[in-house]
Scaffold this motif. Structure first.
Motif: not given
Length: 474
Positions: A432-452
């Protein structure tokens, strides 16, 4: 000088080379104006004396006898000749030239004379340059004989020695003044340039005196407005170097933190296998070694991906988010089937354009799919969803039906090396650290929440719309 040599020249020399010829041109113009002013001043002063001589002769003209009589003011002419420091000539004549007294053939005025208005001009007389003052008035009474009004013309001429000497004296005084001004201006210019360059010299000395490890910003408090953008650019460059140095330090810390334990475990297992005589037991140890090696390789790849996401220079390009997601689902289909997990894709029929680094985004989504399949368990469902909103922003979500994370741990998801308390499987805590860093590198963000319906986990990457509607490539 060539443009390259100009660019390498010092600013001081560059300014002096540009400004000194300009000062020289101003000096030449000032000298020409001084000559013009001196000439006009000399002419005004000496023409006034010349007009006085003309008026004096005019007052001595008489026609009472029926003819033209002139009683010359010899003392005045002698004084005027002494003042002129040269020769003086005069001429009194009727306009028709029938009666003429004095020096004949003095240069005639270039324009017709107006009654009562003097006219001054230069010419040559008996081989000498002279200045002539001419004046005409009507005779009253007129001469006997011709009928109608008659005019008398009075001319006084002087040589130019005194006038030229006076003009030369004024020009020399002006030249001496201008030379002093030129020297003073050049000295002030050199001092002003040297003073203006002091902030650059101080900046150079400050940067030269810095420790190689000192990456703090340069203070621009005392910098002039023209130098401040340069200092800000240097600070921006320092900040980027500091970020790269911090990324390298984090990578070294991460590598030492993550690889020390697996390598120690591998060494222990190899030593145990070497001591084990039973082939079946030895094979079991080798299987564990293989599993540990696979996990170590994965952790190393994750750390390399994280380091690249932290510090590699951006290489953005347009691509299709749907095509990238389809390729990932096909890649992980076999692994999901082995785990008994139903892997699916929920995406639009047409392309969804993005602009960024597809390799890094593929690595981030691969980590999400790996975690979801691994923790989802047999009979679970994992779905990769692609959506684009009205503004063009793209949301990429991986939703699973696994155990998920407790609410108190959701806020920490994405921290380096953080693993949920309920995780029984080995891992590095870097996915998840990789995912968050990639999102920030693209100017976006990562959200983590419970599923459906509150089951499992939903990790969403929200990425901004591409700046232009460029063609995408898978």
């Amino acid at each position: 000088m060539t443009p390259l040599s100009w660019s390498r020249a010092s600013i001081r020399r560059f300014l002096l080379v540009l400004l000194l010829p300009g000062l020289g041109a101003v000096f030449a113009g000032e000298l020409w104006l001084a000559w013009r002013t001196a000439s006009e001043a000399a002419d005004a002063a000496y023409d006034r004396s010349l007009l006085g001589a003309v008026k004096s002769i005019d007052s001595s003209i008489s026609t009472a006898s029926g003819g033209l009589g002139v009683e010359l003011p010899y003392r005045m002419l002698e004084f005027f000749e002494l003042t002129a420091q040269g020769q003086v000539f005069y001429r009194v004549a009727t306009e028709d030239g029938l009666v003429e007294i004095g020096s004949a053939n003095l240069p005639a005025p270039p324009r017709p004379l107006l009654t009562g208005q003097p006219q001054f001009h230069e010419g040559a007389y008996v081989g000498q340059a002279v200045r002539v003052g001419s004046y005409a008035r009507e005779l009253d009474p007129p001469l006997a004989g011709p009928a109608g009004p008659q005019r008398v013309v009075i001319q006084v001429a002087e040589t130019l020695e005194a006038r030229t000497g006076f003009r030369r004296s004024l020009v020399l005084q002006s030249l001496a003044r201008d030379v002093l001004l030129m020297v003073a201006a050049s000295a002030l210019l050199a001092l002003a340039i040297a003073w203006a360059m002091r902030p650059l010299d101080r900046l150079r000395q400050e940067v030269d005196a810095r420790d190689p490890q000192d990456l703090t910003p340069v203070d621009d408090t005392g910098a002039p407005a023209e130098v401040r953008p340069l200092v800000q650019a240097i600070n921006h460059h320092i900040a980027r170097n500091r970020e790269q140095a911090e990324a390298r330090r984090r990578f070294i810390d991460d590598a030492s933190h993550q690889l020390r334990t697996p390598l120690t475990t591998l060494a222990t297992q190899v030593a145990y296998a070497q001591r084990e005589a039973d082939p079946s037991a030895q094979r079991g140890v080798l299987d564990k070694i293989r599993t540990q090696l696979d996990e170590t390789i994965r952790q190393t790849n994750q750390m390399l991906a994280l380091a690249r996401a932290d510090s590699a220079p951006p290489q953005r390009q347009p691509f299709d988010a749907v095509a990238l997601s389809e390729a990932l689902v096909r890649q992980w289909w076999a692994s999901a089937r082995e785990q008994g997990v139903d892997l699916g894709l929920d995406a639009p029929d047409g392309p969804v354009p993005l602009q960024g680094e597809p390799d890094l985004l593929r690595e981030a989504l691969a980590n999400l799919l790996h975690n979801a399949i691994r923790h989802g368990g047999a009979g679970g469902h994992v779905t990769l969803t692609v959506r684009a909103d009205a503004s063009g922003a793209v949301r990429l979500s991986v939703v699973d039906t696994g155990p998920g994370l407790p609410p108190e741990e959701l806020a920490r998801a994405g921290e380096r090396f953080f693993r949920g308390g309920g995780g029984a499987l080995p891992g590095s805590g870097l996915g998840l650290a990789i995912v968050r860093t990639v999102a920030q590198r693209h100017g976006g963000q990562m959200q983590v929440a419970p599923g459906s319906e509150g089951r499992g986990l939903a990790v969403t990457l929200t990425l901004p719309a591409p700046p232009t509607s460029e063609a995408v490539s898978g």
